[in-house]
Design a protein around this motif. Structure first.
Motif, PDB file in Angstrom:
ATOM      1  N   LEU A 181       0.848  -1.192   0.000  1.00 12.89           N
ATOM      2  CA  LEU A 181       0.000   0.000   0.000  1.00 12.89           C
ATOM      3  C   LEU A 181       0.882   1.240   0.000  1.00 12.89           C
ATOM      4  N   ASP A 182       0.239   2.390   0.038  1.00 11.62           N
ATOM      5  CA  ASP A 182       0.956   3.645  -0.026  1.00 11.62           C
ATOM      6  C   ASP A 182       1.828   3.809   1.221  1.00 11.62           C
ATOM      7  N   LYS A 183       3.009   3.215   1.229  1.00 14.08           N
ATOM      8  CA  LYS A 183       3.836   3.191   2.434  1.00 14.08           C
ATOM      9  C   LYS A 183       5.184   3.853   2.182  1.00 14.08           C
ATOM     10  N   ASN A 184       5.741   4.425   3.250  1.00 14.34           N
ATOM     11  CA  ASN A 184       6.971   5.207   3.141  1.00 14.34           C
ATOM     12  C   ASN A 184       8.173   4.481   3.740  1.00 14.34           C
ATOM     13  N   VAL A 185       9.240   4.407   2.956  1.00 11.21           N
ATOM     14  CA  VAL A 185      10.497   3.854   3.467  1.00 11.21           C
ATOM     15  C   VAL A 185      11.522   4.981   3.534  1.00 11.21           C
ATOM     16  N   VAL A 186      12.152   5.124   4.693  1.00 12.04           N
ATOM     17  CA  VAL A 186      13.273   6.065   4.807  1.00 12.04           C
ATOM     18  C   VAL A 186      14.526   5.259   5.112  1.00 12.04           C
ATOM     19  N   VAL A 187      15.561   5.487   4.321  1.00 13.21           N
ATOM     20  CA  VAL A 187      16.841   4.805   4.517  1.00 13.21           C
ATOM     21  C   VAL A 187      17.839   5.840   5.023  1.00 13.21           C
ATOM     22  N   ILE A 188      18.389   5.613   6.218  1.00 10.04           N
ATOM     23  CA  ILE A 188      19.389   6.545   6.770  1.00 10.04           C
ATOM     24  C   ILE A 188      20.744   6.171   6.179  1.00 10.04           C
ATOM     25  N   GLY A 189      21.380   7.158   5.513  1.00  7.40           N
ATOM     26  CA  GLY A 189      22.673   6.941   4.872  1.00  7.40           C
ATOM     27  C   GLY A 189      22.553   7.041   3.367  1.00  7.40           C
ATOM     28  N   THR A 190      23.692   7.243   2.720  1.00  5.74           N
ATOM     29  CA  THR A 190      23.720   7.392   1.259  1.00  5.74           C
ATOM     30  C   THR A 190      24.881   6.599   0.670  1.00  5.74           C
ATOM     31  N   GLY A 191      25.382   5.606   1.404  1.00  4.73           N
ATOM     32  CA  GLY A 191      26.454   4.748   0.887  1.00  4.73           C
ATOM     33  C   GLY A 191      25.870   3.668  -0.013  1.00  4.73           C
ATOM     34  N   CYS A 192      26.707   2.696  -0.355  1.00  2.31           N
ATOM     35  CA  CYS A 192      26.269   1.677  -1.316  1.00  2.31           C
ATOM     36  C   CYS A 192      25.112   0.841  -0.779  1.00  2.31           C
ATOM     37  N   GLU A 193      25.163   0.464   0.503  1.00  2.33           N
ATOM     38  CA  GLU A 193      24.066  -0.350   1.042  1.00  2.33           C
ATOM     39  C   GLU A 193      22.773   0.456   1.056  1.00  2.33           C
ATOM     40  N   ALA A 194      22.847   1.728   1.436  1.00  3.06           N
ATOM     41  CA  ALA A 194      21.653   2.581   1.445  1.00  3.06           C
ATOM     42  C   ALA A 194      21.074   2.683   0.030  1.00  3.06           C
ATOM     43  N   PHE A 195      21.950   2.859  -0.934  1.00  2.44           N
ATOM     44  CA  PHE A 195      21.531   2.927  -2.337  1.00  2.44           C
ATOM     45  C   PHE A 195      20.783   1.647  -2.732  1.00  2.44           C
ATOM     46  N   LEU A 196      21.375   0.488  -2.375  1.00  2.93           N
ATOM     47  CA  LEU A 196      20.756  -0.790  -2.766  1.00  2.93           C
ATOM     48  C   LEU A 196      19.415  -0.992  -2.042  1.00  2.93           C
ATOM     49  N   TYR A 197      19.333  -0.565  -0.778  1.00  2.02           N
ATOM     50  CA  TYR A 197      18.043  -0.631  -0.061  1.00  2.02           C
ATOM     51  C   TYR A 197      16.984   0.203  -0.782  1.00  2.02           C
ATOM     52  N   THR A 198      17.380   1.376  -1.261  1.00  2.00           N
ATOM     53  CA  THR A 198      16.415   2.285  -1.879  1.00  2.00           C
ATOM     54  C   THR A 198      15.966   1.750  -3.244  1.00  2.00           C
ATOM     55  N   MET A 199      16.913   1.168  -4.000  1.00  4.38           N
ATOM     56  CA  MET A 199      16.551   0.526  -5.282  1.00  4.38           C
ATOM     57  C   MET A 199      15.525  -0.578  -5.018  1.00  4.38           C
ATOM     58  N   MET A 200      15.782  -1.381  -3.986  1.00  2.00           N
ATOM     59  CA  MET A 200      14.918  -2.535  -3.706  1.00  2.00           C
ATOM     60  C   MET A 200      13.555  -2.084  -3.187  1.00  2.00           C
ATOM     61  N   ALA A 201      13.549  -1.039  -2.347  1.00  2.00           N
ATOM     62  CA  ALA A 201      12.270  -0.532  -1.814  1.00  2.00           C
ATOM     63  C   ALA A 201      11.399  -0.059  -2.974  1.00  2.00           C
ATOM     64  N   ARG A 202      12.006   0.631  -3.922  1.00  2.00           N
ATOM     65  CA  ARG A 202      11.237   1.085  -5.083  1.00  2.00           C
ATOM     66  C   ARG A 202      10.730  -0.106  -5.879  1.00  2.00           C
ATOM     67  N   GLU A 203      11.599  -1.090  -6.080  1.00  2.00           N
ATOM     68  CA  GLU A 203      11.238  -2.310  -6.812  1.00  2.00           C
ATOM     69  C   GLU A 203       9.999  -2.965  -6.181  1.00  2.00           C
ATOM     70  N   SER A 208      10.063   5.816  -1.431  1.00  2.00           N
ATOM     71  CA  SER A 208      11.287   5.694  -0.640  1.00  2.00           C
ATOM     72  C   SER A 208      12.227   6.883  -0.834  1.00  2.00           C
ATOM     73  N   MET A 209      13.069   7.098   0.152  1.00  2.00           N
ATOM     74  CA  MET A 209      14.107   8.129   0.044  1.00  2.00           C
ATOM     75  C   MET A 209      15.297   7.765   0.924  1.00  2.00           C
ATOM     76  N   MET A 210      16.464   8.260   0.506  1.00  3.30           N
ATOM     77  CA  MET A 210      17.663   8.181   1.335  1.00  3.30           C
ATOM     78  C   MET A 210      17.829   9.525   2.020  1.00  3.30           C
ATOM     79  N   ILE A 211      18.364   9.505   3.244  1.00  5.96           N
ATOM     80  CA  ILE A 211      18.609  10.776   3.924  1.00  5.96           C
ATOM     81  C   ILE A 211      20.031  10.817   4.473  1.00  5.96           C
ATOM     82  N   ASN A 212      20.563  12.042   4.559  1.00  2.00           N
ATOM     83  CA  ASN A 212      21.867  12.235   5.201  1.00  2.00           C
ATOM     84  C   ASN A 212      21.866  13.622   5.822  1.00  2.00           C
ATOM     85  N   ARG A 213      22.916  13.924   6.588  1.00  2.00           N
ATOM     86  CA  ARG A 213      22.969  15.183   7.332  1.00  2.00           C
ATOM     87  C   ARG A 213      23.709  16.264   6.578  1.00  2.00           C
ATOM     88  N   HIS A 214      24.036  16.004   5.319  1.00  2.00           N
ATOM     89  CA  HIS A 214      24.738  16.997   4.496  1.00  2.00           C
ATOM     90  C   HIS A 214      24.306  16.793   3.041  1.00  2.00           C
TER      91      HIS A 214
END
Ligand code: DN4
Ligand code: BGC
Ligand code: ZN
Length: 361
Positions: A181-203, A208-214
């Motif tokens: 359903l219309d659900k939100n995934v937030v991935v903390i970090g923007t490294g390779c694992e975060a990237f792969l989590y975000t690709m998979m969440a979209r799949e 989904s979104m990745m977040i970082n402090r900069h």
């Protein structure tokens, strides 16, 4: 006994160097040599000695690093593999517990498993090594010769989504047509694992979104944009990480303060997956009010480490599909290639890095 080049550390004390080692390859089932080996947060944690769980193989005063790889079969004495095949060796090797006995050493219950390049077993950053076919996964599509190095980090993501499936069964999470359903995934970090989590969440159909402090560098921002992935700098935009709350929060930072800040945005029946391990992050505080928040909302906090052989196979399927769909845009995730001698890549993250690899051939 041939003398070969290997990248070694002394775990858990750390350090990194290129060492000539003597290796016994006189008897083998499959003989392997790496094409690319990936460098990740775990390798850097071992080298800096912040990951205290790493240790050398018994009787050895060094540990050959390397658990992320795409390799080539040099010779095989078993019918399942032949010279020239592309393979990925699995990281974890079973101990004696019941989960290890059923091929789920990723869920080892007494800690007596071993992990190549991490805990008590030499890794894949060496010119040639022998393998048991049971611990090899074949990559059929030869065009994955480079992005196939992402199989190992992606397999962790597939296991974590399996954990999510299991724990989220306690409340309705899926629509009747089995889509999310219309659900939100937030991935903390923007490294390779975060990237792969975000690709998979979209799949899987999540927003989904990745977040970082900069902010991100232009290069990384472009890689994410080209692949249609969303990023938010929460230092600039603290309210943005989904105003409608978070249903699945995945942490790759290992930073307790950040995890608990975002945990306070998790919705009823939400799930938090802890994945990042960062021995150097400062302690955070988890208050009584936080406990009330988690309890009253039926929030599940789950840790997830490693993955089973089936997740490697699933990872190869997704990489094959994504490589067909995105081609060069996916290849750009490998942001730099280095010779084995360049050990500085273990001590500091490269500028504009998503995945740095060591080129062996
Ligand atoms: P990585 O590239 O070091 O990723 C860590 C990410 O977290 C980077 O993008 C960091 O950004 C970011 N980060 C750090 N602090 C914060 C913060 N306060 N807020 C937001 N983002 C932050 O490493 P990786 O992608 O290779 O691996 C991620 C983590 O997972 C590592 O801790 C690994 O040890 C762990 N790991 C676990 C498993 C497993 O459980 C497998 C593989 C890796 P920046 O500081 O670089 O800008 O099986
Ligand atoms: C590897 C996992 C391993 C973990 C140990 C990761 O980088 O991908 O297979 O279990 O490190 O923390
Ligand atoms: Zn790794």
């Amino acid at each position: 006994m041939p003398s070969i080049k290997a990248i070694v550390t002394n775990a858990p004390d750390g350090g990194v160097s290129v060492k000539t080692i003597n290796t016994d390859i006189s008897s083998y089932k499959v003989l392997i040599s790496p094409i690319y080996t990936g460098v990740c947060g775990t390798d850097r944690g071992i080298v800096s000695s912040s990951l205290k769980f790493a240790y050398n193989p018994e009787g050895s005063d060094y540990l050959v690093l390397g658990h992320e790889s795409i390799c080539e079969v040099v010779d095989s004495k078993v019918p399942e593999f032949k010279a020239g095949d592309l393979v990925v060796p699995v990281v974890r090797r079973p101990g004696d517990c019941v989960n290890c006995k059923i091929g789920r050493q990723d869920n080892c219950s007494d800690g007596k498993k071993h992990e190549a390049g991490i805990t008590g077993m030499h890794g894949f950053m060496q010119e040639i090594f022998t393998e048991d076919p049971e611990f090899l996964v074949k990559v059929e599509d030869k065009t994955l010769k480079e992005v196939g190095v992402l199989t190992e980090p992606l397999k962790n993501v597939l296991k974590a989504f399996e954990v999510f499936e299991t724990v989220s069964k306690r409340a309705v999470f899926h629509g009747e047509d089995s889509t999310v359903l219309d659900k939100n995934v937030v991935v903390i970090g923007t490294g390779c694992e975060a990237f792969l989590y975000t690709m998979m969440a979209r799949e899987l159909g999540f927003r989904s979104m990745m977040i970082n402090r900069h902010p991100l560098s232009h290069k990384i921002e472009k890689i994410f944009d080209d692949l249609g992935l969303r990023f938010v700098n929460y230092a600039e935009d603290p309210d943005e990480p989904f105003s409608s709350g978070i249903d699945l929060l995945i942490d790759t930072s290992g930073d307790p303060t950040t995890v608990f800040n975002f945990l306070r945005k998790v919705n009823y029946n939400g799930v938090v997956i802890l994945f990042g391990t960062n021995g150097r992050a400062p302690d955070g505080s988890f208050t009584g009010a936080d406990i009330d928040y988690v309890v009253e909302r039926n929030i599940t906090i789950a840790g997830s480490v490693d993955a089973a052989k089936k997740h490697y196979l699933q990872a190869i399927e997704y990489l094959t599909k994504w490589h067909c769909s995105y081609g060069e845009k996916l290849e750009n995730v490998i942001t730099a290639k280095f010779p084995p001698e360049n050990t500085a890549i273990f001590t500091s993250k490269q500028k504009d890095e998503l995945k740095s690899v060591i080129e062996w051939k």
